[in-house]
Design a protein around this motif. Structure first.
Motif, short mmCIF file in Angstrom:
data_model
loop_
_atom_site.label_atom_id
_atom_site.label_comp_id
_atom_site.label_asym_id
_atom_site.label_seq_id
_atom_site.Cartn_x
_atom_site.Cartn_y
_atom_site.Cartn_z
N PRO A 265 39.65 37.41 31.29
CA PRO A 265 40.42 38.67 31.44
C PRO A 265 41.68 38.40 31.89
CG PRO A 265 38.83 38.67 32.97
CD PRO A 265 38.47 37.28 32.36
N THR A 266 42.02 37.43 32.33
CA THR A 266 43.49 37.11 33.04
C THR A 266 44.03 35.79 32.75
OG1 THR A 266 44.73 37.68 35.04
CG2 THR A 266 42.72 36.58 35.24
N GLU A 267 44.79 35.45 33.66
CA GLU A 267 45.59 34.13 33.44
C GLU A 267 45.17 32.74 34.31
OE1 GLU A 267 50.09 32.39 34.42
OE2 GLU A 267 49.84 34.21 33.37
N GLN A 268 44.94 33.16 35.58
CA GLN A 268 44.65 31.76 36.60
C GLN A 268 43.32 32.64 37.20
OE1 GLN A 268 47.87 30.95 38.85
NE2 GLN A 268 49.16 31.17 36.97
N PHE A 269 42.50 31.35 37.44
CA PHE A 269 41.12 31.56 37.92
C PHE A 269 40.95 30.53 39.30
CE2 PHE A 269 40.76 32.89 33.82
CZ PHE A 269 40.11 33.98 33.72
N VAL A 270 40.18 30.82 40.25
CA VAL A 270 39.96 29.95 41.36
C VAL A 270 38.34 29.98 41.60
CG1 VAL A 270 40.26 29.07 43.67
CG2 VAL A 270 42.29 30.05 42.52
N ALA A 271 38.04 31.22 41.66
CA ALA A 271 36.45 31.32 41.88
C ALA A 271 35.51 30.91 41.06
CB ALA A 271 36.09 32.64 42.38
N SER A 272 34.57 30.16 41.36
CA SER A 272 33.30 29.66 40.55
C SER A 272 32.50 30.81 40.06
CB SER A 272 32.76 28.55 41.16
OG SER A 272 33.46 27.76 41.61
#
Length: 427
Positions: A265-272
């Motif tokens: 739902p967005t561009e960048q991710f960090v959380a697993s």
């Protein structure tokens, strides 16, 4: 209640079957990022809920250098990745269960990459199968790389328990202005690493024994993300689920084949991601913050059919810390210090409160309690429920950015300068 119990038990069993968890009697190893099931859950009993400088701190030992990688534990060994910044040296450290350093090995000596101020040069948590320990760093040729700051190569290496290097490979290019923090995961005979970056992104599976590439798949959107894959046997398939590259995707970890995809739902991710036996859950990210629950039984593009619930554009959904499932609840620690508890099945928010100044560490849970470790080193122990219940507040006296490890009745916290062992005196 019955559904939540079945979900929790199913999650534990599925994780054990997929990952091949080794134990010492009733004690679990903590072999990699977010523990034996890759989701921050511990089956340990009788963990301490209270500690301070003088209470339940069994030992602390100084860690050379700096890093945000979490410690990992296998039987009588603890492994930590770190960086000696002045020497531009990335190290793998090995300790025994008393905190004595057994050996250190220089994995990589290279210029320090460009990174985000909240990142480190040793943020990737190692992983082990009890025979070899696998570690990854970013190698760049020059510190700023001209017009492409952070550009370099992914380095993955394997060491045995005596500290002998068995192999070192460079499976692909990696470029990000925020630096590097991709933690490897193990599946069957493979070491799998996420190579989402600002370029020709990829996922790569390497042979545990040789480092040779078994499969490598391209990522369409070529966008930096740092999520670590989560692997579960669900809906009749082994699924490796990953949020990143502007989408959420389920892969076959044996081949790299795509099972299903949710766009955004967005561009960048960090959380697993996490899984409760019913849904996969995510929190994200940048530039917008979201939380989402996804049904796992789809095929192809399931964006319009398999999103069970979705919290849209809510800054309290968090970005960096990975969330947790505890019983029937889904809990999030936001970077900004706001923490939220949702009813996992419905997505109904049951409480939202500020618990700390800032969070980098991911959540852990054991015995029905959730541990929220803030950057200032204060851990709040929470009992999930319809209202916020703080069981304990514990001050470590040192900043912490790494996620906790739990094994054999002990909690291991990697502070800014020290490794702490928390436990009852009898442990």
């Amino acid at each position: 209640m019955a559904r939540s119990v079945r979900s929790a038990l199913g999650c534990l069993l599925a994780g054990a079957l997929v990952l091949g968890i080794a134990t010492r009697g009733s004690a679990e190893n903590w072999p990699g990022w977010r523990g034996p099931r890759g989701d921050g859950t511990s089956a340990e009993a009788h963990l301490p809920t209270h500690w301070s400088g003088s209470e339940n701190v069994l030992w602390k030992t100084e860690i050379p250098g700096k890093g945000h990688a979490s410690p990992i534990v296998w039987e009588d060994r603890i492994f930590v990745a770190t960086c000696l910044e002045a020497e531009q040296s990335r190290l793998l450290l090995c300790y025994d269960l008393t905190g004595k350093e057994l050996w250190r090995r220089e994995v990589l000596k290279a210029p320090l990459e460009h990174k985000h101020s909240l990142n480190s040069f040793a943020s990737s948590t190692p992983v082990t199968d009890g025979k070899l320990v696998y570690v990854t760093f970013l190698s760049v040729k020059t510190a700023d790389n001209g017009r492409d700051p952070g550009a370099g190569e992914m380095v993955v290496a394997a060491y045995d328990y005596s500290g002998a290097q068995k192999w070192l490979v460079r499976p692909g290019r990696f470029s990000s202005v925020h630096g590097y923090c991709s933690s490897p995961v193990l599946f069957e005979d493979k070491v799998i690493v996420n190579g989402d970056h600002d370029g020709d992104s990829y996922l790569v599976a390497l042979s545990r024994t040789t480092g040779d590439t078994i499969w490598k798949v391209n990522r369409a959107n070529k966008t930096r993300s740092y999520s670590t894959p989560l692997i579960r046997d669900v809906a009749g398939r082994t699924q490796m689920v990953l949020c990143g590259s502007k989408c959420v995707t389920s892969f076959d970890p044996r081949t790299g084949k795509t099972w299903w995809t949710v766009q955004g739902p967005t561009e960048q991710f960090v959380a697993s991601m996490v899984f409760n036996g019913e849904y996969f859950f995510l929190t994200a990210g940048f530039p917008e913050h979201h939380a989402m629950a996804i049904r796992p039984d789809g095929d192809g593009d399931v964006t319009k059919t398999h999103v069970a619930w979705w919290v849209k554009k809510d800054a309290s959904c968090g970005y960096v810390p990975s969330p947790i499932i505890c019983g029937e609840y889904f809990l999030i620690a936001c970077d900004t210090g706001i923490c939220t508890c949702y009813e996992a099945h419905s997505g109904e928010r049951v409480w939202k409160e500020r618990l700390g100044p800032h969070y980098s560490a991911s959540l852990t849970t054991a015995e029905g309690l959730v541990y929220f470790l803030a950057d200032d080193g204060v851990t709040k122990v929470i009992k999930p429920g319809k209202t916020l219940e703080v069981v304990a507040e514990n001050k470590l006296g040192e900043s912490c950015y790494a996620s906790p490890a739990i094994s054999a009745g002990r909690i291991y916290l990697r502070g800014e300068k020290h490794l702490f062992c928390i436990g009852a005196a009898s442990n």
